[in-house]
Design a protein around this motif. Structure first.
Motif, PDB file in Angstrom:
ATOM      1  N   ILE A 196       0.824  -1.207   0.000  1.00 53.42           N
ATOM      2  CA  ILE A 196       0.000   0.000   0.000  1.00 53.42           C
ATOM      3  C   ILE A 196       0.859   1.259   0.000  1.00 53.42           C
ATOM      4  O   ILE A 196       2.038   1.244   0.368  1.00 53.42           O
ATOM      5  N   LYS A 197       0.223   2.346  -0.443  1.00 52.51           N
ATOM      6  CA  LYS A 197       0.796   3.683  -0.362  1.00 52.51           C
ATOM      7  C   LYS A 197      -0.134   4.507   0.505  1.00 52.51           C
ATOM      8  O   LYS A 197      -1.351   4.518   0.273  1.00 52.51           O
ATOM      9  N   THR A 198       0.403   5.179   1.509  1.00 57.45           N
ATOM     10  CA  THR A 198      -0.438   6.019   2.352  1.00 57.45           C
ATOM     11  C   THR A 198       0.307   7.299   2.693  1.00 57.45           C
ATOM     12  O   THR A 198       1.499   7.268   3.022  1.00 57.45           O
ATOM     13  N   GLY A 232      -5.252  18.652  12.592  1.00 59.20           N
ATOM     14  CA  GLY A 232      -5.854  17.568  11.834  1.00 59.20           C
ATOM     15  C   GLY A 232      -5.239  17.388  10.466  1.00 59.20           C
ATOM     16  O   GLY A 232      -4.266  18.060  10.091  1.00 59.20           O
ATOM     17  N   PHE A 233      -5.834  16.480   9.688  1.00 59.91           N
ATOM     18  CA  PHE A 233      -5.262  16.124   8.388  1.00 59.91           C
ATOM     19  C   PHE A 233      -6.264  15.297   7.595  1.00 59.91           C
ATOM     20  O   PHE A 233      -7.293  14.851   8.115  1.00 59.91           O
ATOM     21  N   ILE A 234      -5.939  15.046   6.324  1.00 65.43           N
ATOM     22  CA  ILE A 234      -6.640  14.065   5.489  1.00 65.43           C
ATOM     23  C   ILE A 234      -5.609  13.064   5.001  1.00 65.43           C
ATOM     24  O   ILE A 234      -4.518  13.442   4.569  1.00 65.43           O
ATOM     25  N   ARG A 235      -5.970  11.781   5.060  1.00 66.88           N
ATOM     26  CA  ARG A 235      -5.036  10.700   4.726  1.00 66.88           C
ATOM     27  C   ARG A 235      -5.658   9.771   3.698  1.00 66.88           C
ATOM     28  O   ARG A 235      -6.832   9.405   3.813  1.00 66.88           O
ATOM     29  N   THR A 236      -4.882   9.398   2.709  1.00 69.15           N
ATOM     30  CA  THR A 236      -5.337   8.428   1.715  1.00 69.15           C
ATOM     31  C   THR A 236      -4.575   7.121   1.876  1.00 69.15           C
ATOM     32  O   THR A 236      -3.405   7.105   2.262  1.00 69.15           O
ATOM     33  N   VAL A 237      -5.273   6.016   1.576  1.00 66.50           N
ATOM     34  CA  VAL A 237      -4.682   4.681   1.601  1.00 66.50           C
ATOM     35  C   VAL A 237      -4.998   4.036   0.260  1.00 66.50           C
ATOM     36  O   VAL A 237      -6.168   3.919  -0.124  1.00 66.50           O
ATOM     37  N   ALA A 238      -3.967   3.636  -0.485  1.00 64.34           N
ATOM     38  CA  ALA A 238      -4.182   3.088  -1.822  1.00 64.34           C
ATOM     39  C   ALA A 238      -3.258   1.906  -2.078  1.00 64.34           C
ATOM     40  O   ALA A 238      -2.227   1.747  -1.413  1.00 64.34           O
ATOM     41  N   ARG A 239      -3.654   1.074  -3.029  1.00 64.92           N
ATOM     42  CA  ARG A 239      -2.784  -0.011  -3.457  1.00 64.92           C
ATOM     43  C   ARG A 239      -1.564   0.585  -4.138  1.00 64.92           C
ATOM     44  O   ARG A 239      -1.658   1.536  -4.914  1.00 64.92           O
ATOM     45  N   HIS A 256      -2.766   1.982  -7.601  1.00 61.05           N
ATOM     46  CA  HIS A 256      -3.180   3.241  -6.971  1.00 61.05           C
ATOM     47  C   HIS A 256      -4.685   3.344  -6.705  1.00 61.05           C
ATOM     48  O   HIS A 256      -5.206   4.436  -6.472  1.00 61.05           O
ATOM     49  N   VAL A 257      -5.407   2.209  -6.734  1.00 64.58           N
ATOM     50  CA  VAL A 257      -6.826   2.233  -6.378  1.00 64.58           C
ATOM     51  C   VAL A 257      -6.974   2.557  -4.895  1.00 64.58           C
ATOM     52  O   VAL A 257      -6.314   1.948  -4.045  1.00 64.58           O
ATOM     53  N   LEU A 258      -7.845   3.499  -4.586  1.00 66.84           N
ATOM     54  CA  LEU A 258      -8.051   3.885  -3.196  1.00 66.84           C
ATOM     55  C   LEU A 258      -8.721   2.764  -2.414  1.00 66.84           C
ATOM     56  O   LEU A 258      -9.721   2.200  -2.853  1.00 66.84           O
ATOM     57  N   ARG A 273      -8.818   6.122  -8.373  1.00 66.57           N
ATOM     58  CA  ARG A 273      -7.383   5.966  -8.129  1.00 66.57           C
ATOM     59  C   ARG A 273      -6.821   7.296  -7.636  1.00 66.57           C
ATOM     60  O   ARG A 273      -7.462   8.345  -7.754  1.00 66.57           O
ATOM     61  N   LEU A 274      -5.611   7.245  -7.133  1.00 66.75           N
ATOM     62  CA  LEU A 274      -4.961   8.476  -6.690  1.00 66.75           C
ATOM     63  C   LEU A 274      -4.918   9.505  -7.809  1.00 66.75           C
ATOM     64  O   LEU A 274      -5.116  10.707  -7.592  1.00 66.75           O
ATOM     65  N   GLU A 275      -4.692   9.022  -9.037  1.00 64.85           N
ATOM     66  CA  GLU A 275      -4.619   9.934 -10.185  1.00 64.85           C
ATOM     67  C   GLU A 275      -5.960  10.623 -10.440  1.00 64.85           C
ATOM     68  O   GLU A 275      -5.989  11.780 -10.889  1.00 64.85           O
TER      69      GLU A 275
END
Length: 465
Positions: A373-375, A394-401, A405-407, A433-435
């Motif tokens: 994963i990529k986070t 605070g923050f916003i965080r993404t977790v993707a393959r 890059h699918v979230l 995806r992240l893109e």
């Protein structure tokens, strides 16, 4: 004994039950809904809605109080505020009353018959309803169980007197001078924070090593910092034992094995909720159970033909919007539509200060899927809108393959971030995806830019950090 018949009988007019009944009525299904209390269920009457009203009032009061104490960074001063808590509660109650009427009107407009009373099964097709003026027998081709959940009571701290559940907390006549909250989950912290802003001395007792144990530490830490700033005392790895002698406080076993007595005007017990599966003859149906919950399949069917179950009685996540989605789906299935539960994500929101939103998988949960994963996260201290709100924590965080890059998940913590939950959920439901996030223009200046920047950062080219 009067008798009625219908194609669909819904037991419980909470969010799941009334959504199911309304959708069924829209589809032309002859529907009856039975509710012992007011329409709207726990969420509308003694949960989600009144608690958010109280939280908003507490925020407004704290803003003025800080200005009166010269603590406003905005240069605003004010006279010391006073609180007419009875008016606050009356305002909250009026919101509930208006929404009660709204739900009742929507049911009527959809052609749904409402029966006020307590339902009890005779068998899988027949229910007896005890009403104020007698007993009604209802025969139905299909039945939906939507009875919701109840607060869990601790054997050593039964509800009554000073010991209250969230229901009583939302109806207090005055702000307690000293409030002890047993349970550092979302319900306890939402209400505890509100009362702290109203001026109560609040102590939170949590058995786990930290508050909000259902979230990872990165998510819960901004909330912990805010509690400290508000003067809330938090005891972690601590266990509530029993009322102190005379009932004026709470005996607690502290994390180091010591004993302490916490003085309290009220002790708010918020250690979770349990499915409401007793008191209405459910044992007569001999349904398959999943622990304390009713077992269902991907169409909310139970082990008995023609009997469905939705919402909190079917397990986690015990959320109103999950129940509503299940209710709509069941109504369409009964109408002959081909439907099944295929939701990718169900957003969960904690209305603490700051708010928390989680959708999909956390980094640790995603790692257990076997994918690399990529986070990455984008902090609100680098977000212009958050700074102009004077709320940069605070923050916003993404977790993707990592491969495509699918979230897989999105999490955020920040002031007012609950309103971003729909954007997060939509991204996961659409298989973004992240893109895709990086290529979407996010309006400036908004906190939603944090979502954009988190995706950019994970792709290796963040702009503002």
């Amino acid at each position: 004994m009067d008798e009625l018949s219908c194609k669909l009988l819904v037991i419980g007019a909470g969010p799941g039950g009334y959504a199911c009944a309304i959708r069924a009525g829209q589809l032309g299904i002859d529907t009856i809904v039975v509710e012992a209390q007011k329409p709207g269920g726990t969420c509308l009457n003694i949960g989600c809605i009144p608690s958010k009203a109280l939280i908003h009032a507490a925020d407004a009061y704290e803003t003025v109080a800080c200005a009166a104490e010269g603590k406003s960074a905005l240069g605003i001063s004010a006279a010391k505020p006073s609180l007419d808590f009875a008016r606050t509660i009356a305002w909250k109650d009026d919101i509930v009353r208006r929404l009660n009427g709204g739900v009742a009107g929507l049911l009527k407009r959809a052609g749904v018959r409402s029966v006020a009373g307590r339902a009890s099964f005779h068998d899988g097709k027949t229910v007896e309803v005890r009403m104020a003026n007698g007993i009604q027998l209802i025969h139905a081709e299909a039945i939906v169980i939507a009875t919701g959940a109840l607060p869990i009571e601790l054997p050593s701290l039964p509800f009554g007197g000073r010991v209250i559940s969230s229901t009583e907390a939302l109806a207090l006549a005055e702000v307690p001078k000293r409030l002890v909250v047993v349970g550092g989950g979302y319900i306890g912290l939402e209400l505890g924070t509100a009362f702290a802003k109203f001026g109560a001395a609040v102590t939170v007792v949590e058995a786990a090593p930290r508050i909000l144990p259902q979230y990872d530490g990165e998510i819960s830490e901004p909330v912990a910092r805010r509690l400290r700033a508000l003067g809330v005392t938090v005891l972690t790895s601590a266990k509530a034992k029993a009322l102190a002698a005379g009932g004026a406080g709470l005996e607690v076993e502290t994390g180091d094995g010591g004993q302490a007595t916490l003085e309290a005007d009220n002790i708010l017990v918020t250690v979770g909720r349990k499915p409401a599966t007793s008191g209405f003859g459910l044992e007569l149906l001999d349904l398959d159970m999943d622990g304390p919950f009713i077992r269902i399949d991907d169409r909310c069917r139970t082990s008995m033909r023609g009997v469905f179950a939705i919402g909190d009685v079917t397990g986690e996540p015990m959320l109103a919007h999950r129940a509503m989605a299940q209710g709509e789906m069941v109504a369409e299935i009964i109408a002959g539509h081909r439907r099944a539960w295929d939701r990718v994500s169900i957003p969960a929101i904690c209305f603490t200060d700051p708010e928390i939103v989680t959708v999909g998988l956390s980094p640790s949960e995603a790692s257990r899927t076997g994918f690399s994963i990529k986070t990455d996260l984008f902090p609100f201290k680098a977000n212009g809108r958050a700074l102009t709100l004077d709320r940069e924590d605070g923050f916003i965080r993404t977790v993707a393959r990592a491969d495509n890059h699918v979230l897989l998940g999105i999490q955020g913590v920040g002031a007012g971030i609950a309103e971003l939950s729909a954007a997060f959920s939509l991204a996961l439901e659409m298989g973004a995806r992240l893109e895709d996030i990086a290529a979407t223009i996010h309006a400036h200046p908004t906190q939603s830019e944090g979502f954009h920047e988190a995706a950019l950062r994970s792709l290796g080219h963040a702009i503002h950090i």
